[in-house]
Design an enzyme around this catalytic site. Structure first.
Site, PDB file in Angstrom:
ATOM      1  N   ARG A 154       0.848  -1.194   0.000  1.00 44.30           N
ATOM      2  CA  ARG A 154       0.000   0.000   0.000  1.00 44.30           C
ATOM      3  C   ARG A 154       0.889   1.251   0.000  1.00 44.30           C
ATOM      4  O   ARG A 154       2.020   1.217   0.501  1.00 44.30           O
ATOM      5  CB  ARG A 154      -0.902   0.026   1.233  1.00 44.30           C
ATOM      6  CG  ARG A 154      -1.784  -1.193   1.410  1.00 44.30           C
ATOM      7  CD  ARG A 154      -2.540  -1.126   2.741  1.00 44.30           C
ATOM      8  NE  ARG A 154      -3.412  -2.261   2.955  1.00 44.30           N
ATOM      9  CZ  ARG A 154      -3.073  -3.370   3.600  1.00 44.30           C
ATOM     10  NH1 ARG A 154      -1.848  -3.488   4.099  1.00 44.30           N
ATOM     11  NH2 ARG A 154      -3.941  -4.355   3.763  1.00 44.30           N
ATOM     12  N   LYS A 178      -1.726  -2.404   8.320  1.00 40.35           N
ATOM     13  CA  LYS A 178      -2.822  -1.894   9.139  1.00 40.35           C
ATOM     14  C   LYS A 178      -2.794  -2.519  10.521  1.00 40.35           C
ATOM     15  O   LYS A 178      -2.403  -3.674  10.684  1.00 40.35           O
ATOM     16  CB  LYS A 178      -4.163  -2.192   8.457  1.00 40.35           C
ATOM     17  CG  LYS A 178      -4.386  -1.406   7.173  1.00 40.35           C
ATOM     18  CD  LYS A 178      -5.748  -1.701   6.579  1.00 40.35           C
ATOM     19  CE  LYS A 178      -5.998  -0.862   5.336  1.00 40.35           C
ATOM     20  NZ  LYS A 178      -7.326  -1.144   4.737  1.00 40.35           N
ATOM     21  N   HIS A 247      -3.223   2.658  -6.077  1.00 39.27           N
ATOM     22  CA  HIS A 247      -3.773   1.404  -5.552  1.00 39.27           C
ATOM     23  C   HIS A 247      -4.041   0.401  -6.674  1.00 39.27           C
ATOM     24  O   HIS A 247      -4.113  -0.808  -6.425  1.00 39.27           O
ATOM     25  CB  HIS A 247      -5.056   1.673  -4.765  1.00 39.27           C
ATOM     26  CG  HIS A 247      -5.302   0.687  -3.665  1.00 39.27           C
ATOM     27  ND1 HIS A 247      -4.485   0.576  -2.556  1.00 39.27           N
ATOM     28  CD2 HIS A 247      -6.261  -0.261  -3.500  1.00 39.27           C
ATOM     29  CE1 HIS A 247      -4.930  -0.372  -1.764  1.00 39.27           C
ATOM     30  NE2 HIS A 247      -6.013  -0.906  -2.321  1.00 39.27           N
ATOM     31  N   ARG A 250      -1.406  -2.215  -6.771  1.00 33.51           N
ATOM     32  CA  ARG A 250      -1.599  -3.301  -5.797  1.00 33.51           C
ATOM     33  C   ARG A 250      -2.574  -4.341  -6.365  1.00 33.51           C
ATOM     34  O   ARG A 250      -2.338  -5.549  -6.263  1.00 33.51           O
ATOM     35  CB  ARG A 250      -2.132  -2.718  -4.488  1.00 33.51           C
ATOM     36  CG  ARG A 250      -2.380  -3.735  -3.371  1.00 33.51           C
ATOM     37  CD  ARG A 250      -2.666  -2.976  -2.079  1.00 33.51           C
ATOM     38  NE  ARG A 250      -3.197  -3.806  -1.020  1.00 33.51           N
ATOM     39  CZ  ARG A 250      -2.456  -4.540  -0.183  1.00 33.51           C
ATOM     40  NH1 ARG A 250      -1.147  -4.551  -0.323  1.00 33.51           N
ATOM     41  NH2 ARG A 250      -3.022  -5.245   0.775  1.00 33.51           N
ATOM     42  N   HIS A 273      -3.244  -9.207   4.020  1.00 35.13           N
ATOM     43  CA  HIS A 273      -4.668  -9.246   4.372  1.00 35.13           C
ATOM     44  C   HIS A 273      -4.873 -10.109   5.611  1.00 35.13           C
ATOM     45  O   HIS A 273      -4.333 -11.216   5.690  1.00 35.13           O
ATOM     46  CB  HIS A 273      -5.493  -9.825   3.221  1.00 35.13           C
ATOM     47  CG  HIS A 273      -5.646  -8.909   2.058  1.00 35.13           C
ATOM     48  ND1 HIS A 273      -5.970  -9.342   0.788  1.00 35.13           N
ATOM     49  CD2 HIS A 273      -5.530  -7.565   1.962  1.00 35.13           C
ATOM     50  CE1 HIS A 273      -6.039  -8.315  -0.027  1.00 35.13           C
ATOM     51  NE2 HIS A 273      -5.774  -7.225   0.657  1.00 35.13           N
ATOM     52  N   TYR A 282      -9.884 -10.972  -5.834  1.00 35.34           N
ATOM     53  CA  TYR A 282      -8.995 -10.957  -6.999  1.00 35.34           C
ATOM     54  C   TYR A 282      -9.209 -12.160  -7.915  1.00 35.34           C
ATOM     55  O   TYR A 282      -8.848 -12.108  -9.087  1.00 35.34           O
ATOM     56  CB  TYR A 282      -7.534 -10.894  -6.553  1.00 35.34           C
ATOM     57  CG  TYR A 282      -7.202  -9.592  -5.876  1.00 35.34           C
ATOM     58  CD1 TYR A 282      -7.120  -8.410  -6.607  1.00 35.34           C
ATOM     59  CD2 TYR A 282      -7.002  -9.532  -4.511  1.00 35.34           C
ATOM     60  CE1 TYR A 282      -6.841  -7.207  -5.990  1.00 35.34           C
ATOM     61  CE2 TYR A 282      -6.721  -8.322  -3.881  1.00 35.34           C
ATOM     62  CZ  TYR A 282      -6.638  -7.171  -4.620  1.00 35.34           C
ATOM     63  OH  TYR A 282      -6.370  -5.983  -4.013  1.00 35.34           O
TER      64      TYR A 282
END
Length: 309
Positions: A154, A178, A247, A250, A273, A282
């Site tokens: 990211r 994150k 993005h 990514r 993730h 995806y």
């Protein structure tokens, strides 16, 4: 905004590694809640349910916006309960809002567009019209975009990288995702590695004020907005007609991994993730992978019965 809300925002900012944009969104939601509760003289949980119902019925907010606000309010509620500021509210905890969110496919860039983008960046370094200042920035920009393209990290993660996070011997980077989740990524692309080394060789020209890996013209940490501007600039210079954001790189990274045979668990780990559900989206855009699976494993391909000439 009351003291509890300010403490919640400080907690999320300091302990969950969230961007300023996310904190501002939380703040906006909490200010609206604080105003509603004060105006109608209701408790926090009563205010949340009433405000969300009002927003759902009386406004044209998108389901994604409504869901985001509800997530903010649930996190705030949990914070208050954990800190023993309020008692648990079973009615609130059992409440389930039905915001139907349309499924959106990840947007990707074509591989030929990425090829064109990189060609433009490298060629610009060798052009006589490119100034010394532009070449310095160009070396940094190539390192940045090579990293985004080859790892799928990211832009917020790229912004947070420090010098100590890059291991030149192992050719790896420690990434802070994150909620302060750490993961190690490996630079498989030799071009990306060389681009990073070329940038590190001239990094001092930016007159660094700290240990941030990527620096802006003031020698300070390159922000996500700075990264977005760099990406947009080179899209325009490469004459790529798209409204893509960084993005997209990514999304392209993940989709191409699946196209080329990577399994979804591997892609989940590389992207950082927490849930495989997020990664599964995806598979919807991995056309090449679908072709491979059907060509290889569809039982009808092996049947002898012929109905066409």
């Amino acid at each position: 905004m009351n003291k509890n809300m300010q403490q919640f925002l400080a907690y999320k900012k300091n302990y969950h590694n969230l961007s300023n944009r996310t904190i501002k969104a939380y703040q906006s939601d909490l200010v609206a809640l604080d105003h509603y509760c004060s105006q109608h003289e209701v408790t926090i949980t009563q205010g949340i349910l009433a405000l969300m119902e009002n927003l759902h019925q009386a406004t044209r907010l998108k389901p994604t916006s409504l869901k985001r606000k509800m997530i903010t309010y649930r996190m705030f509620y949990k914070f208050l309960v954990t800190k023993k500021i309020i008692e648990r509210d079973s009615e609130f905890e059992q409440y389930r809002a039905n915001y139907i969110i349309p499924k959106k496919m990840p947007r990707t860039l074509k591989v030929r567009d990425i090829h064109q983008l990189l060609n433009c960046m490298y060629q610009r370094l060798t052009q006589p019209a490119t100034s010394v200042y532009q070449k310095r920035n160009g070396v940094r920009d190539i390192a940045l975009l090579e990293l985004l393209i080859s790892t799928g990290i990211r832009i917020s993660e790229a912004s947070l990288i420090n010098l100590s996070d890059y291991d030149l011997v192992e050719n790896s980077l420690l990434i802070y995702g994150k909620n302060r989740k750490e993961r190690m990524i490996y630079l498989s692309s030799e071009e990306a590695r060389q681009a990073l080394l070329a940038y590190l060789a001239i990094r001092e020209q930016f007159q660094p004020k700290d240990q941030s890996f990527f620096l802006n013209k003031y020698g300070e940490r390159l922000s996500i907005y700075g990264i977005e501007n760099i990406f947009t600039k080179y899209l325009q210079l490469a004459q790529i007609d798209t409204k893509a954001t960084p993005h997209y790189l990514r999304h392209t990274f993940a989709t191409e991994l699946l196209n080329n045979g990577a399994n979804i668990r591997e892609v989940q780990e590389l992207l950082g993730h927490s849930s495989i559900v997020t990664t599964q989206i995806y598979t919807e855009v991995s056309i090449e992978r679908k072709k491979y699976v059907l060509n290889s494993f569809n039982y009808r391909n092996e049947m002898d019965v012929k109905t066409s000439k």
